[in-house]
Design an enzyme around this catalytic site. Sequence first.
Site, short mmCIF file in Angstrom:
data_model
loop_
_atom_site.label_atom_id
_atom_site.label_comp_id
_atom_site.label_asym_id
_atom_site.label_seq_id
_atom_site.Cartn_x
_atom_site.Cartn_y
_atom_site.Cartn_z
N ALA A 143 0.85 -1.20 0.00
CA ALA A 143 0.00 0.00 0.00
C ALA A 143 0.88 1.24 0.00
O ALA A 143 2.10 1.14 -0.12
CB ALA A 143 -0.89 -0.02 1.23
N ASN A 144 0.28 2.40 0.11
CA ASN A 144 1.05 3.64 0.23
C ASN A 144 0.33 4.57 1.20
O ASN A 144 -0.70 4.21 1.76
CB ASN A 144 1.28 4.27 -1.14
CG ASN A 144 -0.02 4.67 -1.79
OD1 ASN A 144 -0.70 5.57 -1.33
ND2 ASN A 144 -0.40 3.97 -2.87
N ARG A 145 0.85 5.77 1.35
CA ARG A 145 0.37 6.63 2.45
C ARG A 145 -0.77 7.58 2.05
O ARG A 145 -1.13 8.47 2.80
CB ARG A 145 1.55 7.42 3.01
CG ARG A 145 2.56 6.49 3.68
CD ARG A 145 3.84 7.21 4.01
NE ARG A 145 3.61 8.43 4.76
CZ ARG A 145 4.41 9.48 4.76
NH1 ARG A 145 5.49 9.46 4.01
NH2 ARG A 145 4.13 10.53 5.47
N SER A 146 -1.33 7.39 0.87
CA SER A 146 -2.42 8.30 0.47
C SER A 146 -3.66 8.08 1.36
O SER A 146 -4.11 6.95 1.55
CB SER A 146 -2.79 8.05 -0.99
OG SER A 146 -3.96 8.76 -1.31
N ALA A 161 -2.98 7.62 -5.55
CA ALA A 161 -1.62 7.09 -5.64
C ALA A 161 -1.79 5.62 -6.02
O ALA A 161 -2.14 4.78 -5.17
CB ALA A 161 -0.91 7.24 -4.31
#
Length: 400
Positions: free
Chosen positions: A211-214, A278
Site C-alpha cells: 500500500a502507500n500513504r495516500s 496514488a
Amino acid sequence: MPSPLEGRRIVLGVTGSIACFKAVDLASKLTQAGAAVDVVLTRGATNFLTPLTFGSITHGPVVTDVYDPQSELSMDHIAMAERADVIVIAPAAANTIAKLAWGFADDALTTTVLASQAPVIVAPAMDANMYEHAATQENVEKLRERGVVIAGPAQGRMASGLVGRGRMVEPAEIIELTKIALGKNGAMAGRKIVVSAGGTEEPLDPVRVIANRSSGKMGFAIAEAARDRGASAVIVSAPTALPDPVGVRVVKVGTALQMRDAVFAECRDADALVMAAAVADWRPVTAAVQKMKKGESDTWTIELTKNPDILAEASGDQLVKVGFAAESEDLLENAQAKLIDKGLHLIAANDITSPGSGFAVDTNKVVLLDREGGVEELPLMSKYDVGCRLLDRVERLLGR
Ligand code: PMT
C-alpha cells in the site's frame, strides 16, 4: 479561496423541537463560513430558545412574528423571502411540514417559504411514530416531489428514549446540502467529473497488502469542490478512512486493476478525469491464497509485475485528463515528463517534501503545469482550495 457559503444569504427556519439546540450550532457554522443568516423562529421554537440566542450568533435579524412592529424585517418579510439564496428549515417539526405541504402561510416561516423562489432544505425532527405516520409521509413526499430537499431524518435514540427514525441530521450534513443547493446551477452544472482518490492496495496474501500513504483527502476535496459548482461528481476510491461526501457517488475499489475498470466505466460519459490517487505501479505476480507463514527463511522474495497506467490509457469523447505527480525531487521536470507521457491537459506537481504538503494532511502545495507550457505556482492552501484552483482550469478546458 472563499467558502461557497461566503456572502450568501440564508434563511434559517427553526421550529418547535428539542433538536433546536442543533440549529444554534448550524447558525454558528453558517455564520463562521461567511453566510448572512436571517433566522425565523416559529412560536414553538421560542419555547425552547430565544431570539437572543440566535441574534448573538448570527448578528442578523431574528423574526418571530409577521406582525411584530419592532422588527423591520417582519413587516417586510417578503423582502427577506426574496433576498434568500436558500431556505433551510432545521429542525422541521411535523406541523410545519404539514403546513408547507399544503401551502399555509399562517406564521413568519411558512409565509417566507411561500413568498420565496429560493431552494428549500427541510430537516425533519420528531418522534419516530409521528414521522412514520401516513400523514407525515404523504406531506414529506409532496414536498420532495416539489423539489424540496429532505435531509434525513436519521435513525437513533430520540429525546423520548425510544429508538427510531426521527432524529435531525447533524449540522455538518445540512451545511453540505446547503452548498449543493447553492451550486446547483454553477459553472459545472451538467458536467460529470470523475476523481480517483486514495492509495490502491495490492494483496500479497489474504492478510497483507502493498500500500502507500495516500489518505484520499486530496481526491475527496476535489470531488466536493466539483459538486459545489454543480457537477455530478464521482469518486473512484481506493480504501480510505474518510466518510463518503454528501452528494457525491463513491465507487469503492481495492487494487489498481479494479481502479482501472471502475475509472474506465465511469469515464464513458464523463467530461473530465482527475487522478489524485496514488496508484501502485507494481503488484505481486501472484497473491497467496492462504496466509503466508514465517517459516524457516529470513527473507521473502516477492516477484512484481507492472500495473497498467490508468491515466495514460483512459480515453473518452473530449475527456479532459488531469494528473497529479507526487515528487520528492526534480518536481517540475518529473511532472512535465508525466504530463507529456500520459497525454494530459494538466498536471499538479505535488511537492511532498514541503511542510504541510502531500500525503494525509489537510493542506497541499502544488504547481499546475499545462500542455501549452503554462506554469502556475500555488501557495500552500487547503486541499479543497487546491481543488477549486484546479477546477477553474478544468472549466476553462471544458469551455474550449
Ligand atoms: O490522498 P492524500 O493523503 O490527500 O495525498 C494526496 C496525494 C499526495 C496522493 C496526491 O496529491 C498525489 O500527488 N497523487 C499522485 C500520486 C503519485 O505519485 O502519482 P504518480 O506520480 O505515481 O502518477 C502520476 C499520475 O498517474 C497520477 O495522477 C496517478 O494517479 C496516475 N497513475 C499512476 C500510476 C498508474 N499505474 N496509473 C495511474 O493512473
